[in-house]
Design an enzyme around this catalytic site. Structure first.
Site, short mmCIF file in Angstrom:
data_model
loop_
_atom_site.label_atom_id
_atom_site.label_comp_id
_atom_site.label_asym_id
_atom_site.label_seq_id
_atom_site.Cartn_x
_atom_site.Cartn_y
_atom_site.Cartn_z
CG HIS A 21 -1.74 1.60 1.29
ND1 HIS A 21 -3.06 1.19 0.36
CD2 HIS A 21 -1.86 2.39 1.69
CE1 HIS A 21 -3.58 2.56 0.54
NE2 HIS A 21 -2.75 3.21 1.26
CG HIS A 63 -3.52 1.06 -3.56
ND1 HIS A 63 -3.30 0.15 -2.44
CD2 HIS A 63 -2.48 0.64 -4.41
CE1 HIS A 63 -2.37 -0.83 -2.82
NE2 HIS A 63 -1.89 -0.60 -3.85
CG HIS A 74 -4.49 3.74 -9.31
ND1 HIS A 74 -4.59 4.50 -8.32
CD2 HIS A 74 -5.15 4.36 -10.43
CE1 HIS A 74 -5.61 5.49 -8.44
NE2 HIS A 74 -5.60 5.61 -9.68
CG HIS A 104 -5.16 5.08 -15.22
ND1 HIS A 104 -6.68 4.88 -15.13
CD2 HIS A 104 -4.82 5.78 -14.26
CE1 HIS A 104 -7.13 5.43 -14.04
NE2 HIS A 104 -6.04 6.20 -13.37
P1 DGP Z 1 -7.85 7.68 -10.60
O1 DGP Z 1 -9.11 8.43 -10.90
O2 DGP Z 1 -6.98 7.73 -11.37
O3 DGP Z 1 -8.04 7.45 -8.90
O4 DGP Z 1 -8.37 6.24 -10.97
C1 DGP Z 1 -8.91 5.34 -10.50
C2 DGP Z 1 -9.79 4.37 -11.14
O5 DGP Z 1 -10.11 3.06 -10.44
C3 DGP Z 1 -10.89 4.88 -12.10
O6 DGP Z 1 -10.62 4.74 -13.36
C4 DGP Z 1 -12.01 3.61 -11.73
C5 DGP Z 1 -11.25 2.39 -11.19
N1 DGP Z 1 -12.05 1.94 -9.96
C6 DGP Z 1 -12.67 2.42 -9.14
N2 DGP Z 1 -13.30 1.15 -8.28
C7 DGP Z 1 -12.91 0.12 -9.01
C8 DGP Z 1 -13.37 -1.15 -8.72
O7 DGP Z 1 -14.13 -1.57 -7.65
N3 DGP Z 1 -12.63 -2.29 -9.61
C9 DGP Z 1 -12.25 -1.68 -10.84
N4 DGP Z 1 -11.83 -2.80 -11.56
N5 DGP Z 1 -11.74 -0.56 -10.94
C10 DGP Z 1 -12.21 0.60 -10.13
#
Ligand code: DGP
Length: 114
Positions: free
Chosen positions: A46, A98, A100, A102
């Site tokens: 984390h 957290h 991440h 894209h």
């Molecule tokens: P950001 O806006 O950069 O923090 O991107 C977060 C991303 O996480 C957003 O594109 C949607 C994705 N996301 C949110 N909740 C979930 C989930 O429960 N499952 C999946 N697979 N993606 C999720």
């Protein structure tokens, strides 16, 4: 971290569509895809965001980028091209605290990144 959405996904407590996994990272499809291919790459450790990586081991950070490349390879977009984005903080609209990345591709992407 117990109340972190992506930690729960990594632990399998919340379902996700896995694309790739190794010792340090997990990659899964974004629930709200913004491109034909939209995969999220997260470290298993984390870490809240890029803004808080000062003390994170280099091998963990390198593994994240290597997994982005591996995802592009698995998705067949390594040659056509892809984009890697990490939103950090409020102005960048980071919604999950957290770290991440894209991985976006599978189509012609916009020149506009802002
Ligand atoms: P950001 O806006 O950069 O923090 O991107 C977060 C991303 O996480 C957003 O594109 C949607 C994705 N996301 C949110 N909740 C979930 C989930 O429960 N499952 C999946 N697979 N993606 C999720």
């Amino acid at each position: 971290m117990s109340d972190c959405l992506f930690c729960k996904i990594i632990a399998g407590e919340i379902p996700s569509t896995k694309v790739y996994e190794d010792d340090n990272t997990y990659a899964f499809r974004d629930i709200n895809p913004m491109a034909k291919t939209h995969v999220l790459v997260v470290p298993k450790q984390h870490i809240p965001s890029v803004g808080e990586i000062e003390n994170v081991p280099d091998d963990v950070l390198a593994a994240c980028l290597r997994t982005c490349r591996r995802v592009a390879e698995c998705e067949g977009i390594l040659q056509s091209g892809f984009r890697v984005i990490s939103n950090c903080g409020k102005d960048a609209c980071q919604s999950v605290q957290h770290l991440h990345f894209h991985v976006l591709g599978g189509q012609q992407l916009s020149e506009n990144m802002a």
